[in-house]
Design a protein around this motif. Sequence first.
Motif, PDB file in Angstrom:
ATOM      1  N   LEU A 165     -21.923  67.533  59.784  1.00 32.74           N
ATOM      2  CA  LEU A 165     -21.168  68.273  60.792  1.00 32.74           C
ATOM      3  C   LEU A 165     -21.917  69.514  61.251  1.00 32.74           C
ATOM      4  CD1 LEU A 165     -17.535  68.046  59.343  1.00 32.74           C
ATOM      5  CD2 LEU A 165     -18.425  66.853  61.354  1.00 32.74           C
ATOM      6  N   ALA A 181     -13.906  64.978  59.620  1.00 34.77           N
ATOM      7  CA  ALA A 181     -14.142  64.600  58.229  1.00 34.77           C
ATOM      8  C   ALA A 181     -12.846  64.729  57.450  1.00 34.77           C
ATOM      9  CB  ALA A 181     -15.214  65.494  57.615  1.00 34.77           C
ATOM     10  N   TYR A 238     -12.120  74.197  60.204  1.00 37.86           N
ATOM     11  CA  TYR A 238     -12.464  74.004  58.801  1.00 37.86           C
ATOM     12  C   TYR A 238     -11.199  73.819  57.960  1.00 37.86           C
ATOM     13  CZ  TYR A 238     -16.959  75.773  60.410  1.00 37.86           C
ATOM     14  OH  TYR A 238     -18.134  75.948  61.094  1.00 37.86           O
ATOM     15  N   LYS A 281     -21.228  65.233  54.127  1.00 40.88           N
ATOM     16  CA  LYS A 281     -20.494  65.239  55.394  1.00 40.88           C
ATOM     17  C   LYS A 281     -20.501  66.617  56.053  1.00 40.88           C
ATOM     18  CE  LYS A 281     -15.786  65.661  53.406  1.00 40.88           C
ATOM     19  NZ  LYS A 281     -16.266  66.542  52.368  1.00 40.88           N
ATOM     20  N   SER A 282     -20.411  67.682  55.265  1.00 37.98           N
ATOM     21  CA  SER A 282     -20.466  69.019  55.852  1.00 37.98           C
ATOM     22  C   SER A 282     -21.838  69.276  56.460  1.00 37.98           C
ATOM     23  CB  SER A 282     -20.135  70.086  54.804  1.00 37.98           C
ATOM     24  OG  SER A 282     -18.788  69.984  54.382  1.00 37.98           O
ATOM     25  N   ASP A 299     -13.746  69.772  59.625  1.00 42.99           N
ATOM     26  CA  ASP A 299     -14.119  69.476  58.247  1.00 42.99           C
ATOM     27  C   ASP A 299     -12.899  69.625  57.356  1.00 42.99           C
ATOM     28  OD1 ASP A 299     -15.468  68.978  55.929  1.00 42.99           O
ATOM     29  OD2 ASP A 299     -16.900  70.626  56.121  1.00 42.99           O
ATOM     30  N   GLU A 300     -12.288  68.503  56.986  1.00 42.00           N
ATOM     31  CA  GLU A 300     -11.075  68.485  56.157  1.00 42.00           C
ATOM     32  C   GLU A 300      -9.994  69.429  56.711  1.00 42.00           C
ATOM     33  OE1 GLU A 300     -10.547  66.437  53.799  1.00 42.00           O
ATOM     34  OE2 GLU A 300     -12.528  65.698  53.281  1.00 42.00           O
TER      35      GLU A 300
END
Length: 228
Positions: free
Chosen positions: A53, A203, A94, A49-50, A171-172
Motif C-alpha cells: 500500500l 487491505a 488507516y 500488505k502495508s 489499511d485495515e
Amino acid sequence: MSDPVLELQGIAKCYNPGQPGAVNVLEYCDLSVAAGEVVALVAPSGAGKSTLLHIAGLLDTPDSGAVLLNGQQMTGKGDQARTIARRREVGFVYQFHHLLPEFSAAENIVLPQLANGVARGAAEERAAALLGSVGLSERMTHRPAQLSGGEQQRVAFCRALANQPRLLLADEPTGNLDPATSETVFAALMALVRDTGMGALIATHNFELAGRMDRVVRLDTGRLVTQS
C-alpha cells in the motif's frame, strides 16, 4: 471496465538486501485497480500488505518495477512530484484514525484542502457535505475525543476524500472496531467509494467484508494471487 487508476507492474521490495537477514517482502507483484472498482487485499500479518500500500501510494519506493497513477509513470519521479501526485490523486485510511486532536471533525477535513490550495469557504462546504453523507452533520464541531470509534473512522474516511482523489488506499480500516461498528463503517466506506467512482484497494483480515468487494487478491509469499 474503466481505465485503471492504479497499475503496479513487477513490483519488488527487499529489506536488508545482501545481508543474512534479508527479507524479500514483495516479488514481482502486478495489480491493476480500475475507476469505480473496490479490490480487497488479504494477507496474514507481516506478509507485506502495508508495504504494498505504501508503494502504491508513493510513500515508499520499490526496488524494481513501476507504479502508474491514472496512466502516469511515477517511478523515478522526484520527491516534490510524488508529493503533489499523492496529495491530489490518493486518499489514505488507516486502522487508527490519526485525526488531529486539537481540531474539530470539520476542521480535520478542511485542512488538507487548504494545503491543496482550496479556498476556505469551498473547503468548509465540502467538509460539511462529506460529513453529512456519512451521517455526522451534527458532529461537525466535535473534536476526535468527543466522538466514538466508529465516528472517528468515518471522519477519517471523509478526510481521505477531501481532495477528491482518484484512488483510495485503506489499511485495515475496520480492524480496530467491534463487529457492529465495523459493519456501519464499512457500509459508509463503500457508499463513499461508489458515489465518487474512485478506485479503492482495501487491505483487510475480515474475509466476510472482503467477499463483498468487487475482487479479492491475496498476498502470498511476496506474490499477488487473484482469488475472485
